[in-house]
Design a protein around this motif. Structure first.
Motif, PDB file in Angstrom:
ATOM      1  N   TRP A  54      53.284  10.026  17.990  1.00 54.15           N
ATOM      2  CA  TRP A  54      52.054   9.981  18.789  1.00 54.15           C
ATOM      3  C   TRP A  54      51.497  11.352  19.144  1.00 54.15           C
ATOM      4  CZ3 TRP A  54      48.635   6.209  19.797  1.00 54.15           C
ATOM      5  CH2 TRP A  54      48.998   4.938  19.334  1.00 54.15           C
ATOM      6  N   ALA A  58      47.684  11.619  20.714  1.00 56.54           N
ATOM      7  CA  ALA A  58      47.660  11.559  22.173  1.00 56.54           C
ATOM      8  C   ALA A  58      46.204  11.574  22.655  1.00 56.54           C
ATOM      9  CB  ALA A  58      48.428  12.746  22.745  1.00 56.54           C
ATOM     10  N   ARG A  63      47.826  15.393  27.585  1.00 53.92           N
ATOM     11  CA  ARG A  63      48.872  14.455  27.168  1.00 53.92           C
ATOM     12  C   ARG A  63      49.598  14.969  25.922  1.00 53.92           C
ATOM     13  NH1 ARG A  63      49.973  11.423  31.487  1.00 53.92           N
ATOM     14  NH2 ARG A  63      48.234  10.117  32.155  1.00 53.92           N
ATOM     15  N   TRP A 117      49.680   3.636  22.472  1.00 54.15           N
ATOM     16  CA  TRP A 117      49.878   4.756  23.397  1.00 54.15           C
ATOM     17  C   TRP A 117      50.739   4.323  24.591  1.00 54.15           C
ATOM     18  CZ3 TRP A 117      50.424   9.607  23.979  1.00 54.15           C
ATOM     19  CH2 TRP A 117      50.430  10.157  25.254  1.00 54.15           C
TER      20      TRP A 117
END
Ligand code: 3HC
Length: 311
Positions: A54, A58, A63, A117
């Motif tokens: 991820w 992100a 993040r 997510w």
């Protein structure tokens, strides 16, 4: 003489004296530690992959940078742990070869896919939460180098857990679609997280001896119970539902009763047949092979320096 040494060794353990690399220890103690510490190290390495998935996706720069440092932390944890195993005489090359050939185990949890997510929130909140519960007692494990490695690991893990919870909280306070995403992720991760603590005590071949040697301070079932008791109020706080129809507060035991884990699924994943086992190992082997030139260059550099020092 051997019996005497064993008695003395056990007496030191019982008095909570740490065992250090140069101390005498029974072969089986050494073997158990190498087994557990190397599996733990492998889990940290493979544990980078589900979240690494991820980093490029992100939802914001903030993040992304948090996730990147978290994944880097896991690599660091792996390195401390391989070093701790080396103090017992294990060779790092051999440990890695055993991981890559599929001979060595690593935590079942990392063989599940990270689909949304919200999984980054759930992995931080639940999986790292379970990791902390298991690892805080390991700061008091009887083998010195393992115990000391755990102190820093636990500090970093607790940061990981809070960042996971914060992602969950943001989703749960957001749009209904975001909250649904959080719930969906919890539904998929809850049971696999309970499996992280290992088989039921009755089916755990190593627990009794490891408790006796104070390698483990709590049994698998004890930690699983603590985890459920800790997490259910947090899920309630978030407004999420734990996917277990048998979950019920039990006044007498001052804890929750909960449903039985699907042990067939657990063993299936441990044996290498989980959803992502092949992908995970494949990614590790590829990274190792593609990193060969770095290892070769580092060795050549070290040899050159040694040669210069001699001149
Ligand atoms: N996944 C894969 N294998 C597992 C497992 C799991 N979740 N739980 C147990 N097993 C394996 C054991 O390794 C053992 O196999 P072996 O005899 O071939 O080595 C077998 O199943 C029987 O289990 P036992 O309960 O008898 O084994 P242990 O006494 O070793 O207990 C344990 C298992 C509780 C996982 C213990 O080894 C332990 O506390 N290990 C240290 C913590 C750890 O490894 N954590 C890894 C996940 S967390 C993490 O990596 C951090 C994250 O932030 C990345």
């Amino acid at each position: 003489v051997e019996i005497n040494l064993e008695e003395q060794f056990q007496a030191r353990i019982d008095a909570d004296v740490r065992i250090e690399p140069k101390d005498w220890m029974p072969d089986a103690y050494r073997k158990t530690l190498i087994r557990q510490i190397s599996q733990h190290a492998h889990s940290e390495l493979v544990g980078m992959l589900p979240e690494g998935n991820w980093i490029t996706r992100a939802p914001s720069l903030k993040r992304k940078s948090i996730l990147l440092s978290k994944v880097q932390d896991e690599a660091g944890h792996g390195l401390y742990l391989y070093s701790a195993a080396e103090t017992l005489g294990a060779s790092r090359d051999q440990m890695l070869a055993d991981l890559h050939s599929g001979k060595a185990k690593y935590s079942s949890i990392f063989n599940y896919p990270t689909l949304s997510w919200a999984d980054m929130g759930t992995v931080g909140w639940l999986v790292d939460g379970a990791a902390i519960l298991n690892q805080v007692p390991l700061c008091r494990t009887s083998y010195g180098p393992y115990a000391r490695a755990m102190v820093r690991v636990c500090k970093e893990e607790s940061f990981h857990q809070r960042q996971g919870f914060e992602i969950m909280q943001t989703l749960c306070e957001g749009a209904p679609e975001q909250k649904a995403m959080a719930q969906e992720a919890l539904n998929r991760w809850w049971w696999p997280t309970l499996m992280m603590f290992g088989p039921k005590d009755a089916d755990s071949p190593n627990t009794a001896q490891s408790m006796n040697w104070r390698i483990k301070r709590f049994t698998n079932d004890e930690l699983r119970q603590k985890f459920v008791d800790m997490m259910v109020p947090q899920a309630e706080f978030l407004g999420l539902t734990v996917p277990d129809p048998n979950l019920k507060w039990n006044d007498t035991k001052n804890g929750y009763d909960f449903g039985d884990v699907d042990w067939e699924e657990f063993w299936n994943v441990v044996k290498g047949n989980g959803m992502c086992n092949k992908d995970r190992l494949g990614a590790r082997v590829k990274a190792h092979e593609e990193g060969a030139w770095v290892r070769e260059a580092a060795l050549a550099h070290a040899a050159k320096r040694a040669q210069r020092a001699e001149q």
